[in-house]
Design a protein around this motif. Structure first.
Motif, mmCIF file in Angstrom:
data_model
loop_
_atom_site.group_PDB
_atom_site.id
_atom_site.type_symbol
_atom_site.label_atom_id
_atom_site.label_comp_id
_atom_site.label_asym_id
_atom_site.label_seq_id
_atom_site.Cartn_x
_atom_site.Cartn_y
_atom_site.Cartn_z
ATOM 1 N N TRP A 57 -59.250 -9.970 14.493
ATOM 2 C CA TRP A 57 -60.217 -9.357 15.395
ATOM 3 C C TRP A 57 -59.542 -8.772 16.628
ATOM 4 O O TRP A 57 -58.545 -9.299 17.127
ATOM 5 C CB TRP A 57 -61.249 -10.387 15.825
ATOM 6 N N GLN A 58 -60.128 -7.713 17.141
ATOM 7 C CA GLN A 58 -59.572 -6.974 18.270
ATOM 8 C C GLN A 58 -59.279 -7.840 19.489
ATOM 9 O O GLN A 58 -58.192 -7.711 20.086
ATOM 10 C CB GLN A 58 -60.507 -5.815 18.628
ATOM 11 N N PRO A 59 -60.160 -8.731 19.948
ATOM 12 C CA PRO A 59 -59.826 -9.520 21.136
ATOM 13 C C PRO A 59 -58.567 -10.375 20.966
ATOM 14 O O PRO A 59 -57.794 -10.539 21.914
ATOM 15 C CB PRO A 59 -61.074 -10.403 21.335
ATOM 16 N N GLN A 60 -58.354 -10.897 19.762
ATOM 17 C CA GLN A 60 -57.158 -11.698 19.491
ATOM 18 C C GLN A 60 -55.904 -10.830 19.527
ATOM 19 O O GLN A 60 -54.901 -11.188 20.145
ATOM 20 C CB GLN A 60 -57.278 -12.377 18.124
ATOM 21 N N VAL A 61 -55.951 -9.655 18.867
ATOM 22 C CA VAL A 61 -54.742 -8.827 18.793
ATOM 23 C C VAL A 61 -54.428 -8.190 20.147
ATOM 24 O O VAL A 61 -53.264 -7.922 20.454
ATOM 25 C CB VAL A 61 -54.828 -7.767 17.664
ATOM 26 N N ALA A 62 -55.452 -7.964 20.980
ATOM 27 C CA ALA A 62 -55.194 -7.444 22.327
ATOM 28 C C ALA A 62 -54.372 -8.444 23.132
ATOM 29 O O ALA A 62 -53.435 -8.071 23.852
ATOM 30 C CB ALA A 62 -56.514 -7.151 23.046
ATOM 31 N N LEU A 63 -54.690 -9.726 22.989
ATOM 32 C CA LEU A 63 -53.921 -10.752 23.697
ATOM 33 C C LEU A 63 -52.511 -10.878 23.130
ATOM 34 O O LEU A 63 -51.566 -11.158 23.878
ATOM 35 C CB LEU A 63 -54.658 -12.087 23.637
ATOM 36 N N HIS A 64 -52.357 -10.672 21.816
ATOM 37 C CA HIS A 64 -51.007 -10.632 21.247
ATOM 38 C C HIS A 64 -50.200 -9.486 21.876
ATOM 39 O O HIS A 64 -49.011 -9.636 22.155
ATOM 40 C CB HIS A 64 -51.064 -10.435 19.736
ATOM 41 N N ALA A 65 -50.844 -8.343 22.076
ATOM 42 C CA ALA A 65 -50.143 -7.215 22.695
ATOM 43 C C ALA A 65 -49.672 -7.583 24.096
ATOM 44 O O ALA A 65 -48.517 -7.333 24.473
ATOM 45 C CB ALA A 65 -51.060 -5.995 22.746
ATOM 46 N N VAL A 66 -50.557 -8.186 24.880
ATOM 47 C CA VAL A 66 -50.185 -8.607 26.239
ATOM 48 C C VAL A 66 -49.052 -9.627 26.193
ATOM 49 O O VAL A 66 -48.078 -9.548 26.952
ATOM 50 C CB VAL A 66 -51.411 -9.189 26.973
ATOM 51 N N ALA A 67 -49.166 -10.584 25.274
ATOM 52 C CA ALA A 67 -48.169 -11.657 25.188
ATOM 53 C C ALA A 67 -46.794 -11.144 24.797
ATOM 54 O O ALA A 67 -45.776 -11.559 25.369
ATOM 55 C CB ALA A 67 -48.637 -12.713 24.190
ATOM 56 N N THR A 68 -46.742 -10.254 23.819
ATOM 57 C CA THR A 68 -45.423 -9.762 23.393
ATOM 58 C C THR A 68 -44.808 -8.845 24.447
ATOM 59 O O THR A 68 -43.583 -8.820 24.605
ATOM 60 C CB THR A 68 -45.507 -9.042 22.033
ATOM 61 N N LEU A 69 -45.618 -8.103 25.179
ATOM 62 C CA LEU A 69 -45.081 -7.316 26.287
ATOM 63 C C LEU A 69 -44.506 -8.226 27.367
ATOM 64 O O LEU A 69 -43.421 -7.969 27.908
ATOM 65 C CB LEU A 69 -46.176 -6.425 26.888
ATOM 66 N N GLU A 70 -45.200 -9.312 27.665
ATOM 67 C CA GLU A 70 -44.702 -10.261 28.665
ATOM 68 C C GLU A 70 -43.386 -10.894 28.222
ATOM 69 O O GLU A 70 -42.490 -11.133 29.043
ATOM 70 C CB GLU A 70 -45.746 -11.362 28.899
ATOM 71 N N ALA A 71 -43.272 -11.138 26.923
ATOM 72 C CA ALA A 71 -42.067 -11.804 26.406
ATOM 73 C C ALA A 71 -40.796 -11.024 26.712
ATOM 74 O O ALA A 71 -39.724 -11.601 26.891
ATOM 75 C CB ALA A 71 -42.199 -12.030 24.897
ATOM 76 N N GLY A 72 -40.901 -9.707 26.759
ATOM 77 C CA GLY A 72 -39.720 -8.872 26.976
ATOM 78 C C GLY A 72 -39.719 -8.102 28.273
ATOM 79 O O GLY A 72 -39.061 -7.059 28.377
ATOM 80 N N ASN A 73 -40.470 -8.589 29.269
ATOM 81 C CA ASN A 73 -40.521 -7.920 30.577
ATOM 82 C C ASN A 73 -40.975 -6.468 30.471
ATOM 83 O O ASN A 73 -40.381 -5.568 31.065
ATOM 84 C CB ASN A 73 -39.156 -8.004 31.278
#
Length: 364
Positions: A57-73
């Motif tokens: 679902w979109q709300p879950q994958v949006a948070l994955h996008a935020v999380a992976t961006l945070e992981a690599g600055n």
């Protein structure tokens, strides 16, 4: 000596040096960051990531996008939430279609809800689309949140008007957001640089029938089938160019040797890739991203007219059908269909993006 330069010559020169932007729309997950690393490594300015409902679902994958961006600055790149629901489809409607036409080996977000799998770290399917399964965030649960100041579709429209002819729209999930942008603004598609998608398989039905379940899984066109109506809208819109990475996305697989080399790099993305990228699957989304960055990696391609089957009563609902121009029905358009890529150049591009990822400090 006096020089005269025509306006058309100046326009051509400006076009040759115009910055290349991208909005990258996907069903993001723990190891799904490679496409935007490829884009950044190819000197494309990623304006934003967009989220859609496809594998989850979109709300879950949006948070994955935020999380992976945070992981690599890379938190300087915003994430805009897309549509949670397809234009028409629902899990119940999708599963009813399967009762008549057969099950898909991969059902994405519309697979039956499975609390046991979610507890073990799988992303959510069916049920309440707004629930968040924190156990699935192996990259770490994000501190930040998506930018809710506007929708993904509206952001796409705004950006193609701001940078006409310079913004690539990349879609490796459902095409719902792209279709909404097309319907919102009649100029949207024509003002974009191109649409590049992962999905759109042709002539693979026999493989689905005679191969293994895993081989059938490779041919499951869930990105189009999760929202067939949106797929038809997007793939018949007047983008200057549409590139389809369908069959070709199944061509190149990661190897253990590849992973072993990548993980020698001391950065978060290389380590996340080595730990969580599933070697049983090909470089699906990565192939489409590489084609966006460098179309010359295509070694076999053709121009065809393409349509999407939107008949709910059809066993091909959500699948594409291709035509030559003389036999094509009205209302469809020509697209660039890629059959083969240079595997060595593709894997080298992926490897370099992982071993030398860009961070926000590099993008200033």
């Amino acid at each position: 000596m006096h020089w005269r330069v025509s306006l058309s010559a100046l326009s051509l020169a400006a076009g040759a040096f115009a910055k290349h932007y991208a909005i990258m729309d996907n069903d993001w997950y723990t190891a799904g960051f490679v496409p935007y690393l490829i884009a950044l490594d190819g000197d494309i300015d990623v304006l934003a990531l967009a989220s859609d409902t496809a594998n989850s679902w979109q709300p879950q994958v949006a948070l994955h996008a935020v999380a992976t961006l945070e992981a690599g600055n890379l938190s300087c790149i915003p994430v805009y939430p897309g549509a949670t629901w397809p234009l028409i489809n629902t899990p119940e409607r999708f599963q009813a279609w399967e009762t008549t036409h057969g099950k898909l080996p991969w059902e994405g977000a519309f697979a039956p809800e499975n609390a046991t799998a979610e507890a073990a770290g799988n992303d959510p399917t069916s049920g309440d689309p707004n629930r968040i399964v924190k156990a699935a965030f192996k990259e770490g649960f994000p501190k930040g949140r998506p930018n809710n100041s506007t929708s993904a579709a509206n952001f796409m429209v705004e950006m193609v008007h701001k940078y006409p002819g310079q913004v690539s729209i990349y879609s490796a999930g459902a095409l719902t957001n792209v279709a909404l942008a097309v319907r919102m603004d009649p100029e949207f598609a024509s003002l974009a640089k191109q649409l590049v998608i992962m999905g759109g398989y042709v002539d693979l039905n026999m493989l689905e029938a005679t191969g293994s379940i895993m081989l059938a899984d490779y041919q499951s066109d869930i990105n189009l089938m999760i929202d067939p109506e949106a797929s038809k809208i997007a793939l018949t819109a007047d983008f200057p160019n549409i590139t389809i990475a369908g069959n070709v996305a199944n061509q190149v697989f990661p190897t253990q040797k590849f992973v072993d080399e990548v993980k020698t790099a001391d950065n978060a993305y290389a380590q996340l890739f080595a730990k969580y990228y599933d070697l049983s699957f090909p470089f699906w989304d990565e192939t489409a991203a590489a084609l966006m960055v460098d179309p010359t990696i295509a070694t076999n391609q053709t121009s065809v007219y393409l349509d999407v089957d939107t008949s709910y009563g059809s066993p091909n609902y959500g699948n594409i059908h291709v035509y030559q121009k003389a036999l094509a029905p009205g209302g469809i358009r020509e697209v660039n269909y890629v059959f083969e890529v240079d595997a060595k150049r593709l894997t080298e591009r992926i490897k370099h993006s992982l071993m030398h990822p860009k961070a926000c400090a590099d993008l200033e």
